[in-house]
Design a protein around this motif. Structure first.
Motif, PDB file in Angstrom:
ATOM      1  N   ARG A  40       0.683  -1.076  -0.018  1.00 44.85           N
ATOM      2  CA  ARG A  40       0.042  -0.031  -0.093  1.00 44.85           C
ATOM      3  C   ARG A  40       0.961   1.334  -0.025  1.00 44.85           C
ATOM      4  O   ARG A  40       2.258   1.240   0.277  1.00 44.85           O
ATOM      5  N   ASN A  41       0.166   2.499   0.043  1.00 46.64           N
ATOM      6  CA  ASN A  41       0.958   3.540  -0.157  1.00 46.64           C
ATOM      7  C   ASN A  41       1.760   3.965   0.921  1.00 46.64           C
ATOM      8  O   ASN A  41       1.345   3.964   1.998  1.00 46.64           O
ATOM      9  N   PRO A  42       3.050   4.091   0.722  1.00 44.20           N
ATOM     10  CA  PRO A  42       3.928   4.122   1.918  1.00 44.20           C
ATOM     11  C   PRO A  42       4.382   5.344   2.616  1.00 44.20           C
ATOM     12  O   PRO A  42       5.391   5.969   3.171  1.00 44.20           O
ATOM     13  N   THR A  43       3.615   6.471   1.955  1.00 45.88           N
ATOM     14  CA  THR A  43       4.043   8.088   2.033  1.00 45.88           C
ATOM     15  C   THR A  43       4.548   8.331   3.563  1.00 45.88           C
ATOM     16  O   THR A  43       5.360   8.878   3.933  1.00 45.88           O
ATOM     17  N   LYS A  44       3.446   7.920   4.420  1.00 43.52           N
ATOM     18  CA  LYS A  44       3.446   8.292   5.880  1.00 43.52           C
ATOM     19  C   LYS A  44       4.803   7.861   6.366  1.00 43.52           C
ATOM     20  O   LYS A  44       5.665   8.402   7.096  1.00 43.52           O
ATOM     21  N   PHE A  45       5.188   6.434   5.964  1.00 54.25           N
ATOM     22  CA  PHE A  45       6.294   5.678   6.461  1.00 54.25           C
ATOM     23  C   PHE A  45       7.654   6.186   6.025  1.00 54.25           C
ATOM     24  O   PHE A  45       8.683   6.372   6.589  1.00 54.25           O
ATOM     25  N   ILE A  46       7.551   6.576   4.744  1.00 57.67           N
ATOM     26  CA  ILE A  46       8.663   7.065   4.011  1.00 57.67           C
ATOM     27  C   ILE A  46       9.077   8.248   4.747  1.00 57.67           C
ATOM     28  O   ILE A  46      10.378   8.539   4.974  1.00 57.67           O
ATOM     29  N   LYS A  47       8.272   9.233   5.024  1.00 61.74           N
ATOM     30  CA  LYS A  47       8.508  10.496   5.762  1.00 61.74           C
ATOM     31  C   LYS A  47       9.258  10.341   7.087  1.00 61.74           C
ATOM     32  O   LYS A  47      10.272  10.992   7.635  1.00 61.74           O
ATOM     33  N   LYS A  48       8.523   9.167   7.848  1.00 64.14           N
ATOM     34  CA  LYS A  48       9.018   8.830   8.846  1.00 64.14           C
ATOM     35  C   LYS A  48      10.771   8.340   9.005  1.00 64.14           C
ATOM     36  O   LYS A  48      11.391   8.996   9.673  1.00 64.14           O
ATOM     37  N   PHE A  49      10.880   7.421   8.071  1.00 63.52           N
ATOM     38  CA  PHE A  49      11.951   6.880   8.025  1.00 63.52           C
ATOM     39  C   PHE A  49      13.068   8.040   7.462  1.00 63.52           C
ATOM     40  O   PHE A  49      14.246   7.888   7.865  1.00 63.52           O
ATOM     41  N   LYS A  50      12.676   8.819   6.328  1.00 66.69           N
ATOM     42  CA  LYS A  50      13.738   9.547   5.913  1.00 66.69           C
ATOM     43  C   LYS A  50      13.967  10.885   7.073  1.00 66.69           C
ATOM     44  O   LYS A  50      15.450  11.098   7.013  1.00 66.69           O
ATOM     45  N   ALA A  51      13.160  11.096   7.918  1.00 70.49           N
ATOM     46  CA  ALA A  51      13.390  11.948   8.872  1.00 70.49           C
ATOM     47  C   ALA A  51      14.336  11.492   9.986  1.00 70.49           C
ATOM     48  O   ALA A  51      15.288  12.098  10.610  1.00 70.49           O
ATOM     49  N   ALA A  52      14.324  10.278   9.872  1.00 67.80           N
ATOM     50  CA  ALA A  52      15.499   9.363  10.671  1.00 67.80           C
ATOM     51  C   ALA A  52      16.683   8.996  10.087  1.00 67.80           C
ATOM     52  O   ALA A  52      17.637   8.270  10.625  1.00 67.80           O
ATOM     53  N   GLY A  53      16.743   9.571   8.870  1.00 66.47           N
ATOM     54  CA  GLY A  53      18.196   9.292   7.836  1.00 66.47           C
ATOM     55  C   GLY A  53      18.336   7.913   7.471  1.00 66.47           C
ATOM     56  O   GLY A  53      19.302   7.458   7.163  1.00 66.47           O
ATOM     57  N   ILE A  54      17.104   7.290   7.387  1.00 69.52           N
ATOM     58  CA  ILE A  54      17.180   5.765   6.850  1.00 69.52           C
ATOM     59  C   ILE A  54      16.686   6.076   5.168  1.00 69.52           C
ATOM     60  O   ILE A  54      16.126   6.619   4.628  1.00 69.52           O
ATOM     61  N   ILE A  55      17.715   5.221   4.632  1.00 69.84           N
ATOM     62  CA  ILE A  55      17.333   4.839   3.084  1.00 69.84           C
ATOM     63  C   ILE A  55      16.019   4.120   2.761  1.00 69.84           C
ATOM     64  O   ILE A  55      16.121   2.899   3.524  1.00 69.84           O
ATOM     65  N   VAL A  56      15.168   4.653   2.079  1.00 73.64           N
ATOM     66  CA  VAL A  56      13.998   4.026   1.819  1.00 73.64           C
ATOM     67  C   VAL A  56      14.017   3.534   0.219  1.00 73.64           C
ATOM     68  O   VAL A  56      13.997   4.248  -0.660  1.00 73.64           O
ATOM     69  N   ILE A  57      13.632   2.084   0.088  1.00 71.34           N
ATOM     70  CA  ILE A  57      13.503   1.660  -1.321  1.00 71.34           C
ATOM     71  C   ILE A  57      12.384   1.165  -1.352  1.00 71.34           C
ATOM     72  O   ILE A  57      11.709   0.423  -0.747  1.00 71.34           O
ATOM     73  N   HIS A  58      11.320   1.422  -2.362  1.00 70.77           N
ATOM     74  CA  HIS A  58       9.817   1.158  -2.407  1.00 70.77           C
ATOM     75  C   HIS A  58       9.631   0.098  -3.583  1.00 70.77           C
ATOM     76  O   HIS A  58       9.888   0.726  -4.667  1.00 70.77           O
ATOM     77  N   LYS A  59       9.315  -0.975  -3.243  1.00 76.99           N
ATOM     78  CA  LYS A  59       9.199  -2.072  -4.326  1.00 76.99           C
ATOM     79  C   LYS A  59       7.840  -1.632  -4.961  1.00 76.99           C
ATOM     80  O   LYS A  59       6.843  -1.811  -4.423  1.00 76.99           O
ATOM     81  N   CYS A  60       7.932  -1.910  -6.334  1.00 75.53           N
ATOM     82  CA  CYS A  60       6.547  -1.446  -7.141  1.00 75.53           C
ATOM     83  C   CYS A  60       6.253  -2.167  -8.347  1.00 75.53           C
ATOM     84  O   CYS A  60       7.194  -2.962  -8.937  1.00 75.53           O
TER      85      CYS A  60
END
Length: 74
Positions: A40-60
């Motif tokens: 599902r839509n990861p926007t909420k979690f991407i923002k949270k992870f990015k704020a913590a300095g985490i690299i995010v890869i979303h599989k599409c």
């Protein structure tokens, strides 16, 4: 382990979804450096992870989903 590793968070539709916010908090607290999201839509979690300095890869599975994830910061 003392070796770096990543975590997958698959956001699935459910009548009673798991506590994804708690999962994300633990990932951040434990210092995970890379997270792959899917589903599902990861926007909420991407923002949270990015704020913590985490690299995010979303599989599409579709270009439009990839563009949405990119717009969200993945």
């Amino acid at each position: 382990t003392n070796k770096p590793f990543g975590v997958n968070v698959t956001l699935l539709p459910a009548l009673k979804p798991p506590n994804y916010d708690a999962f994300c908090d633990v990932i951040i607290e434990e210092g995970i450096k890379v997270v792959e999201t899917a589903g599902r839509n990861p926007t909420k979690f991407i923002k949270k992870f990015k704020a913590a300095g985490i690299i995010v890869i979303h599989k599409c599975v579709a270009i439009r989903h990839a563009l949405s994830a990119q717009k969200a910061g993945a």
